[in-house]
Design an enzyme around this catalytic site. Structure first.
Site, PDB file in Angstrom:
ATOM      1  N   ARG A  35      18.044 -20.828  -2.575  1.00 12.44           N
ATOM      2  CA  ARG A  35      17.118 -19.820  -3.084  1.00 12.44           C
ATOM      3  C   ARG A  35      15.727 -20.404  -3.336  1.00 12.44           C
ATOM      4  O   ARG A  35      14.756 -19.676  -3.516  1.00 12.44           O
ATOM      5  CB  ARG A  35      17.658 -19.193  -4.375  1.00 12.44           C
ATOM      6  N   TYR A  86      -1.471   1.432   1.346  1.00 16.35           N
ATOM      7  CA  TYR A  86      -0.086   1.515   1.799  1.00 16.35           C
ATOM      8  C   TYR A  86       0.779   2.203   0.749  1.00 16.35           C
ATOM      9  O   TYR A  86       0.705   1.897  -0.441  1.00 16.35           O
ATOM     10  CB  TYR A  86       0.414   0.107   2.092  1.00 16.35           C
ATOM     11  N   ASP A 167      -4.545  -7.006   1.340  1.00 20.22           N
ATOM     12  CA  ASP A 167      -3.456  -6.780   2.291  1.00 20.22           C
ATOM     13  C   ASP A 167      -4.064  -6.834   3.685  1.00 20.22           C
ATOM     14  O   ASP A 167      -4.830  -5.955   4.072  1.00 20.22           O
ATOM     15  CB  ASP A 167      -2.808  -5.422   2.020  1.00 20.22           C
ATOM     16  N   LYS A 192       5.436  -6.553  10.599  1.00 21.54           N
ATOM     17  CA  LYS A 192       4.586  -5.796  11.508  1.00 21.54           C
ATOM     18  C   LYS A 192       4.019  -6.694  12.619  1.00 21.54           C
ATOM     19  O   LYS A 192       4.763  -7.228  13.418  1.00 21.54           O
ATOM     20  CB  LYS A 192       3.491  -5.106  10.699  1.00 21.54           C
TER      21      LYS A 192
END
Length: 372
Positions: A35, A86, A167, A192
């Site tokens: 992790r 977004y 972003d 994306k």
């Protein structure tokens, strides 16, 4: 991006990094538990950090990356955000506000004066308190394709004591590098354009601040917002072709935007590469290209736009963007997007033959042509 993140050049050894599928490491090394780190993540982080000019931390999704940055604000932090940012960012902020975790103010970030005025108001409210503020930018915005002045807004927000996150999913580091303008953090939905093949969920944050890098890595671990090694490897593989994919997709988008502007069934086109776009001059100055995203409005409103989205044959009607395939969607169909124009269609332009794409769009638009 082609050479970075690869193993050392050793005769007979693999050219590509391996997918390290282990949750446990032998004691005594730099890695302790799955992790907290993974060699496949690290290879991807090397590439992303070099592209954006900072240190990258990867997350299980773009929204996980967004949440990690916003969660660095103390309670009750204040955020100034684009009104058409977004939808996932806005949903997170609404949820955080409902829990008293954050407060936010939406503004048209294409209006520099109005945005800095809101930032000044926020700065005055948090002055002398334990709260902190952040300006959250997208440029171009999703899906209205508005352009924010990175240099002016970042400098102005910093003078007021606010951090700035950008972003950069739409533009990618190939077209603009917000850290070079002074941003504190750059966020990507690597799902994306960076990945480019619609087959992996992953997010990333890149920063030049050591304190923020440490905070993000800690938050990733304690929140469990980690990427899978396989997803990290897929994004790493996809990013190798980012340059050639973006070159073709942007050329297609520019061509389609021009043709759509001349179509009788289309009332407006939003693409920063068009001289008619209100942010065209600014985009020309601060970007190295205009990207592969555009939106356009169809005459006849929601029903006409839905008809176009469902009548395409080559183009896919689907939610997402940035893949090699062209996607179309009427964004106002979603809850929380009611402020968008009913007839607005968002187009994520892929790398197909542009004549094939135009033929498909044209035949779909003919079904709502005013002449019919």
């Amino acid at each position: 991006m082609v050479r970075l993140g690869r193993p050392a050049r050793v005769p007979g050894e693999a050219v590509n990094p391996s997918v390290v599928l282990s949750a446990t490491y032998h004691q005594g090394g730099s890695l302790t538990y799955g992790r907290d780190g993974n060699p496949t993540w690290e290879a991807l982080e090397e590439v992303l950090g070099a592209l954006e000019g900072g240190t990258a931390t990867v997350f299980g999704s773009g929204l996980a990356a967004i949440a990690a940055v916003l969660e660095t604000l103390p309670v009750p932090g204040q955020v100034v955000v684009a009104g058409d940012a977004y939808s996932g960012t806005r949903r997170f902020l609404v949820d955080a506000a409902d829990r008293g975790r954050l407060r936010f103010t939406a503004v048209d970030t294409a209006d520099t004066s109005a945005t800095l005025s809101v930032c000044e108001k926020v700065a005055s409210e948090i002055r002398g308190s334990a709260s902190a503020g952040m300006l959250w930018l997208e440029t171009p915005t999703n899906p209205l394709m508005a352009i924010a002045d990175l240099e002016a807004l970042i400098e102005g927000a910093h003078q007021l004591g606010l951090a700035v996150a950008v972003d950069n999913t739409f533009a990618t580091p190939l077209l603009q590098r917000p850290l070079d303008f002074g941003a504190d953090a750059v966020v990507h939905s690597a799902t994306k354009f960076l990945s480019g093949h619609s087959d992996a969920l992953l997010g990333a944050v890149v920063t030049r601040r050591e304190d923020l890098t440490a905070a993000l890595a800690n938050r990733r671990s304690i929140h469990g917002a980690i990427p899978g090694p396989w997803e990290a490897w897929l994004v790493l593989r996809g990013i190798r072709t980012l340059d050639v994919r973006m070159e073709r997709a942007e050329a297609n988008a520019s061509d389609l935007a021009r043709r759509l502007g001349d179509h009788p069934s289309v009332t407006s086109v939003r693409y920063p590469g068009l001289p008619s776009h209100p942010g065209h001059d600014l985009a020309t100055r601060q970007m190295r290209g205009f990207g592969a995203m555009l939106s356009f409005e169809v005459a006849g409103g929601a029903s006409a736009a839905e008809r176009v989205a469902t009548r395409v044959r080559l183009i896919t009607a689907a939610t997402s963007l940035g893949g090699v395939e062209t996607l179309i969607e009427r964004r106002a169909r979603w809850e929380g997007e009611e402020a968008l124009p009913d007839g607005l269609l968002r187009l994520s332009v892929g790398i197909e033959d542009v004549e094939d794409l135009w033929s498909d769009l044209d035949q779909a638009l003919e079904t709502v042509s005013p002449a019919r």
